[in-house]
Each structure stands twice: as C-alpha cells, then as structure tokens.
Design an enzyme around this catalytic site. Structure first.
Site, mmCIF file in Angstrom:
data_model
loop_
_atom_site.group_PDB
_atom_site.id
_atom_site.type_symbol
_atom_site.label_atom_id
_atom_site.label_comp_id
_atom_site.label_asym_id
_atom_site.label_seq_id
_atom_site.Cartn_x
_atom_site.Cartn_y
_atom_site.Cartn_z
ATOM 1 N N LYS A 1 45.036 29.334 34.708
ATOM 2 C CA LYS A 1 45.389 28.443 33.542
ATOM 3 C C LYS A 1 45.740 26.769 33.772
ATOM 4 C CE LYS A 1 47.704 30.797 30.758
ATOM 5 N NZ LYS A 1 47.234 32.897 31.857
ATOM 6 N N ASP B 1 48.662 34.663 34.042
ATOM 7 C CA ASP B 1 47.704 34.289 35.970
ATOM 8 C C ASP B 1 46.886 33.899 36.051
ATOM 9 O OD1 ASP B 1 50.784 35.117 35.813
ATOM 10 O OD2 ASP B 1 50.896 36.125 36.373
ATOM 11 N N GLU B 2 45.812 33.900 35.769
ATOM 12 C CA GLU B 2 44.094 33.801 35.644
ATOM 13 C C GLU B 2 43.684 32.074 36.161
ATOM 14 O OE1 GLU B 2 45.046 34.202 32.437
ATOM 15 O OE2 GLU B 2 44.465 35.869 31.305
ATOM 16 N N GLY C 1 54.050 31.195 34.421
ATOM 17 C CA GLY C 1 54.137 30.168 35.271
ATOM 18 C C GLY C 1 52.794 29.764 35.594
ATOM 19 N N HIS C 2 52.822 28.340 35.539
ATOM 20 C CA HIS C 2 51.637 28.210 35.899
ATOM 21 C C HIS C 2 52.082 26.650 36.784
ATOM 22 C CE1 HIS C 2 50.571 28.454 30.909
ATOM 23 N NE2 HIS C 2 50.662 28.841 31.343
ATOM 24 N N GLN D 1 50.132 33.287 29.256
ATOM 25 C CA GLN D 1 49.993 34.127 28.941
ATOM 26 C C GLN D 1 48.110 34.414 28.981
ATOM 27 O OE1 GLN D 1 52.819 33.399 26.731
ATOM 28 N NE2 GLN D 1 54.076 33.404 28.913
HETATM 29 P P1 GDP Z 1 48.558 30.823 35.488
HETATM 30 O O1 GDP Z 1 49.388 31.184 34.660
HETATM 31 O O2 GDP Z 1 46.984 31.080 34.749
HETATM 32 O O3 GDP Z 1 48.613 29.320 35.377
HETATM 33 O O4 GDP Z 1 48.114 31.437 37.198
HETATM 34 P P2 GDP Z 1 49.749 31.693 37.672
HETATM 35 O O5 GDP Z 1 49.691 29.928 38.609
HETATM 36 O O6 GDP Z 1 50.209 32.268 38.012
HETATM 37 O O7 GDP Z 1 48.578 32.036 38.964
HETATM 38 C C1 GDP Z 1 47.465 31.604 39.785
HETATM 39 C C2 GDP Z 1 47.241 31.437 41.016
HETATM 40 O O8 GDP Z 1 46.517 31.222 41.768
HETATM 41 C C3 GDP Z 1 48.422 30.331 41.280
HETATM 42 O O9 GDP Z 1 49.037 30.137 42.651
HETATM 43 C C4 GDP Z 1 46.966 29.576 42.087
HETATM 44 O O10 GDP Z 1 47.467 28.333 42.251
HETATM 45 C C5 GDP Z 1 46.484 30.275 42.660
HETATM 46 N N1 GDP Z 1 44.834 29.764 42.229
HETATM 47 C C6 GDP Z 1 44.559 28.988 41.164
HETATM 48 N N2 GDP Z 1 43.138 29.101 41.686
HETATM 49 C C7 GDP Z 1 42.744 29.358 42.845
HETATM 50 C C8 GDP Z 1 41.480 30.078 43.223
HETATM 51 O O11 GDP Z 1 40.796 29.326 42.474
HETATM 52 N N3 GDP Z 1 41.931 30.397 44.752
HETATM 53 C C9 GDP Z 1 42.859 31.052 44.994
HETATM 54 N N4 GDP Z 1 42.799 31.599 46.321
HETATM 55 N N5 GDP Z 1 44.042 30.555 44.684
HETATM 56 C C10 GDP Z 1 43.732 30.164 43.427
HETATM 57 P P1 IMO Z 2 51.562 32.934 32.705
HETATM 58 O O1 IMO Z 2 51.365 32.029 31.561
HETATM 59 C C1 IMO Z 2 51.504 38.068 33.831
HETATM 60 C C2 IMO Z 2 53.970 39.870 31.359
HETATM 61 C C3 IMO Z 2 55.392 40.070 31.515
HETATM 62 C C4 IMO Z 2 55.812 41.412 31.197
HETATM 63 C C5 IMO Z 2 54.875 41.278 29.717
HETATM 64 C C6 IMO Z 2 56.457 40.871 28.077
HETATM 65 O O2 IMO Z 2 51.675 32.391 33.826
HETATM 66 O O3 IMO Z 2 49.799 33.813 32.213
HETATM 67 P P2 IMO Z 2 58.028 38.978 28.688
HETATM 68 O O4 IMO Z 2 59.214 38.366 29.065
HETATM 69 O O5 IMO Z 2 57.086 37.863 27.457
HETATM 70 O O6 IMO Z 2 58.976 39.629 26.654
HETATM 71 O O7 IMO Z 2 57.360 39.573 28.983
HETATM 72 O O8 IMO Z 2 54.599 40.183 30.037
HETATM 73 N N1 IMO Z 2 54.098 38.242 31.227
HETATM 74 C C7 IMO Z 2 53.507 37.685 31.910
HETATM 75 N N2 IMO Z 2 52.411 38.361 32.600
HETATM 76 N N3 IMO Z 2 51.343 35.972 33.273
HETATM 77 C C8 IMO Z 2 52.229 35.702 32.248
HETATM 78 O O9 IMO Z 2 52.152 33.905 32.304
HETATM 79 C C9 IMO Z 2 53.039 36.470 31.231
HETATM 80 N N4 IMO Z 2 53.737 36.200 30.601
HETATM 81 C C10 IMO Z 2 54.941 37.672 30.550
HETATM 82 O O10 IMO Z 2 55.562 40.667 33.272
HETATM 83 O O11 IMO Z 2 54.479 43.061 31.376
HETATM 84 MG MG MG Z 3 51.141 32.881 35.803
#
Ligand code: GDP
Ligand code: IMO
Ligand code: MG
Length: 446
Positions: free
Chosen positions: A16, A13-14, A40-41, A223
């Site tokens: 990506k 959830d950085e 979840g991206h 991840q």
């Molecule tokens: P991923 O799994 O690494 O693709 O990240 P996620 O999409 O799960 O979580 C990142 C969240 O932060 C999402 O809701 C994005 O819309 C949001 N996001 C991404 N970059 C930024 C940013 O620079 N600022 C803010 N406020 N939100 C961001």
């Molecule tokens: P993205 O791509 C954050 C975490 C789960 C749990 C552990 C193992 O959006 O960054 P799993 O279902 O993979 O066996 O769960 O890994 N986890 C994530 N946490 N972002 C994800 O994906 C994750 N995918 C798995 O919460 O701690």
């Molecule tokens: Mg995510």
C-alpha cells in the site's frame, strides 16, 4: 473531484505504501483513517528508502497536507520519533501534518497491556505487533479512552485516572512490573499535548474544508480486509476497520463523497502473526517467496508467512471494499517459477466452498483447491508497459482480473516508484482519475 480510498485486500503488507506514494502526486491531500503504528509502509524511489508507521506515505511529496484521522490510535512518542526521522532525511513535516483531536491517544499503559496479555496467552496468542493497538481500541469502545483533545484539557488527569483504574489490577495480576504511575502519565501527556498543539485540528472540519475547496483526497488504508475486526479471521485480526466503510467512520466522510476504491493485491499472499491461512506454503517454496519477496515485517522485522494467491479471499475483499480497480503488486517475485498455483476454492469437510467462512475452525481445516498457471520465467522488473510483460505474465494478470471480477489498473514489478506499470484507461474508468499526468511522469505508463 475524485476522492479515492487505497486498501489492502489481504492480511496487510500488500504494498500500500508504494502505491499511495505513487498516486499522491495526483491528489491534494492524504488521510489515514484507522490503525496506528502497527502499520509499516515502505516507500522507495531513486536511492531513497522510507518506512512509515503513523504518518501517511503522502508526506514524502513536498507540500502535500496529511491528516491522521479520528479513527486512528496514535502513540505520540512513536509519532515524534517518525517526525524526527523524516526531518533527518530532509522531509519537512511542519504544520502540514494535521492530527484529529478526536483520534485516540495510545499510552504506554496500552502497550504494557498488549504485551502482558500476549505473554500470558501461550499458544492462544494473536501475534500482535505489541504496539498496544487492541487495548487502545478497547478503551475507546468501552468509553474510557483518552482522546487527543484531552491532552490539552483540564480533565486530563481525571481521564487518565479512570484508565489506570481499569488496567492496573489486570497488569498486576499478569505480573507486569513496570506499571506507569498516574503522575508519570499526566506529565507525559501534558508534554505531548504541548508539542502536538500546532498539529491538532478538528479533523472533520479540516477534511471538509479541503473538499469544499475542491481538493482531491486520497485515503490511505493500513492493514488489510482479512485483518478487519468484523470481516477478518476473528479473533486473529487487528482492532480496527481496514475496509472501505472504515474510511467513512475513521475520517468523517460520507460514502457519497468517495468516488473510487483501489484495492492493493499482492500476486501471492503473506501474513504476519497467528491465525488461519489456507493457501500457506509451509515448505521450501514458501521460504523462496519470503526470501525473494523480502517478506520480513516493516514494523517488527518478523518473517512473514507466505503462500499462493487466494482468490476466495480476494473476491471477499472485492465485495467488502467495492474495489473499482486493483493494484497488483510484487509480480516480479514470481518471475522464476515454472508453475504458479492459485487457490480458487476451499475444501472443508468434503464440501467445496467458494466464499470465505466466518468460523475459524473451518478455515483452519480447509484445504486449498488449486489451479495451476504456467510461469513466465523471465525478468519483469521495471517493465515499461503491460504489452512488454512476458505473455504468460500478462495471462496471469488477466486471470486475476477475471477471477476477482475487477480490472487491474496498476501492475507493480519492483519496490521502487519507477518500477510500476500504470494502465491509464483502467484508472480513468474505474477511479474517475482524470489527473493522471503527474503519476505517469514518475513511472513507465502503459
Ligand atoms: P504495506 O504495509 O502494504 O505498505 O506493505 P509493506 O511496505 O509492509 O510491504 C511491502 C514490501 O514489498 C516493501 O518492502 C516494499 O518495498 C516491497 N514492494 C512493494 N511493491 C513491490 C513490488 O512490486 N515488487 C517487489 N519486489 N517489492 C515490492
Ligand atoms: P500494514 O499496514 C501485516 C497483524 C499482526 C497481528 C494482527 C493484530 O503494514 O499492512 P495488532 O498489533 O494490530 O493488534 O496485531 O494484525 N498486523 C499486520 N500484519 N501488516 C500490518 O500493517 C499489520 N498490522 C497488524 O501481525 O497478526
Ligand atoms: Mg506493512
């Protein structure tokens, strides 16, 4: 030619998805190489908002071919749902979505096993996404998994029977009531095979043909490094390799064909699920970061645990991944803070550690050693160039660069594609990206 891997440097959830979407315009093909719909991206641009789980974020650029690589575990039902969701939003997936015939099929049986085990584990549970990821990779490693190619093979029934024999007794023991029958699995798999047929490809051959044609490939990680099966906070990890080596095995590409690695690092840290998190803030400030950063899972909706940036972990990820440039995301979430502490080392049993320990007990006991930087207390959302960032925000970015030991090539100051600062020289030098024009056309540029 420039093939680049984009990876998460923390616990996922950085951001990506946002970064891959931004970069895709400079690439010809996007490939996922590990994980499944545990990912979840989120991608936002204009007034549009997408949540992707299995399909690479590259699909949102018209005509960009995408490949789900052999290292993935794919739940066909979830894939169809995602394809339909995209079609409803006028994104034409069509045959430009290729699925490796070596990827593993994630069955309802795997989901049941994941959920039943978690429910039975009480306090020892991992806090998985309950999508069946662990059991599917387990079947793969134990060599009784079902691959995409099997869906259209006469051996399908025999393979499914073997798989069911392995898991049925365990599910019964765990009191799981709805155990799928062999018949239902065979029927479902045949239907999936038929529907997937136009997408199935020899993923390795497809990828190498693209590369031989001189196409630039973007490898989209899911991840993050600290969830890596080998290098993460085991056993509180996922079951795949979200580090750089995983791109090679998970797509079938040699290290020499990779030209750059972009590490995505959030300006603070979040984690979903159980497991140690040294810089965690179990207080109002953590709550504040969660609310301001909207830190709720894209896949499960669970609140994410939040804490300060952890440089011990970031340096570890930099080494594991060979990060050439960093995309520092969510800087704007820190905008209002008076002071910003950063974790620079761990205190464990009276010792100071600046490397990431393997044993979970040390990590659980560790206290963060914090250095505090002054906040900038000004709005950074949508800032156009690095120079226009508040001075102290620039200093925070420079500090991260120095302490991690890698230049920051992208600074993200909002969820939308447009809310990004691209430092073109860093990307040129670090990632050998010459074709920056299309990226810069969509963003500020600095
Ligand atoms: P991923 O799994 O690494 O693709 O990240 P996620 O999409 O799960 O979580 C990142 C969240 O932060 C999402 O809701 C994005 O819309 C949001 N996001 C991404 N970059 C930024 C940013 O620079 N600022 C803010 N406020 N939100 C961001
Ligand atoms: P993205 O791509 C954050 C975490 C789960 C749990 C552990 C193992 O959006 O960054 P799993 O279902 O993979 O066996 O769960 O890994 N986890 C994530 N946490 N972002 C994800 O994906 C994750 N995918 C798995 O919460 O701690
Ligand atoms: Mg995510």
């Amino acid at each position: 030619m420039s093939n680049t891997i984009v990876l998460g440097m923390q616990w996922g959830d950085e951001g990506k998805g946002k970064i891959v979407d931004l970069l895709t315009s400079a690439f010809d093909v996007v490939v996922r190489f590990q994980g499944g719909n545990n990912a979840g991206h989120t991608v936002k641009f204009g007034d549009r908002h997408f949540a992707l789980h299995l399909i690479p974020s590259g699909i949102l650029r018209p005509e960009t071919p995408c490949l789900l690589g052999n290292g993935m575990v794919i739940d066909p039902e979830s894939l169809f749902e995602e394809m339909e969701g995209l079609a409803a939003m006028d994104i034409d997936v069509g045959e430009r979505l290729r699925v490796s015939d070596r990827a593993h099929v994630l069955l309802p049986l795997h989901r049941a096993v994941d959920q039943a085990r978690e429910e039975a584990s009480g306090k020892a549970k991992i806090g998985t996404t309950s999508r069946g990821i662990g059991p599917c990779y387990e079947s793969k490693a134990a060599r009784f998994g079902v691959r995409m190619a099997d869906l259209v093979s006469p051996r399908l029934e025999a393979r499914l029977e073997r798989l069911l024999q392995r898991y049925e007794p365990e599910l019964r023991d765990l009191g799981w009531e709805e155990i799928p029958t062999l018949e239902s699995l065979v029927t479902a798999c045949r239907a999936w095979g038929e529907r997937l047929q136009p997408h199935l490809a020899d993923g390795v051959d497809q990828l190498h043909r693209w590369m031989e044609e001189g196409r630039d490939v973007l490898f989209e990680g899911a991840q993050g490094a600290l969830l890596d099966l080998d290098h993460g906070t085991y056993p509180f990890v996922t079951s795949s390799s979200p580090t750089a080596g995983g791109a090679c095995t998970g797509a079938g590409v040699a290290p020499r064909d990779i030209h750059g690695v972009l590490g995505v690092l959030k300006a603070y840290t979040s984690r979903v699920g159980m497991g140690p998190f040294v810089s965690e803030l179990d207080n109002d400030t953590g709550e504040y970061l969660r609310a301001r950063g909207n830190e709720f899972g894209t896949t499960t909706g669970r609140p994410r645990r939040c804490g300060w940036l952890d440089l011990v972990a970031a340096r570890y990820a930099r080494r594991l991944d060979g990060v050439d440039a960093i995309a520092l995301t969510k800087l704007d979430v820190l905008d209002t803070l008076e002071e910003i502490p950063v974790c620079v080392a761990y205190r464990v049993d009276g010792r100071t550690l600046d490397t990431f320990p393997a044993d979970i007990e040390s990590l659980e006991d560790a206290e963060p050693v914090l250095e505090t930087l002054p906040g900038w207390q000004a709005d950074t959302v949508g800032t156009l160039t690095f120079d226009q960032l508040p001075k102290r925000a620039q200093e925070y970015v420079n500090y991260v660069e120095q302490r991690v030991g890698t230049p920051v090539g992208i600074v993200s100051t909002g969820p939308r594609r447009e809310e990004t600062i691209v430092r073109r020289e860093v990307l040129r030098r670090g990632l050998h990206l010459e074709n920056l024009g299309p990226i810069l056309a969509g963003v500020a540029g600095g």
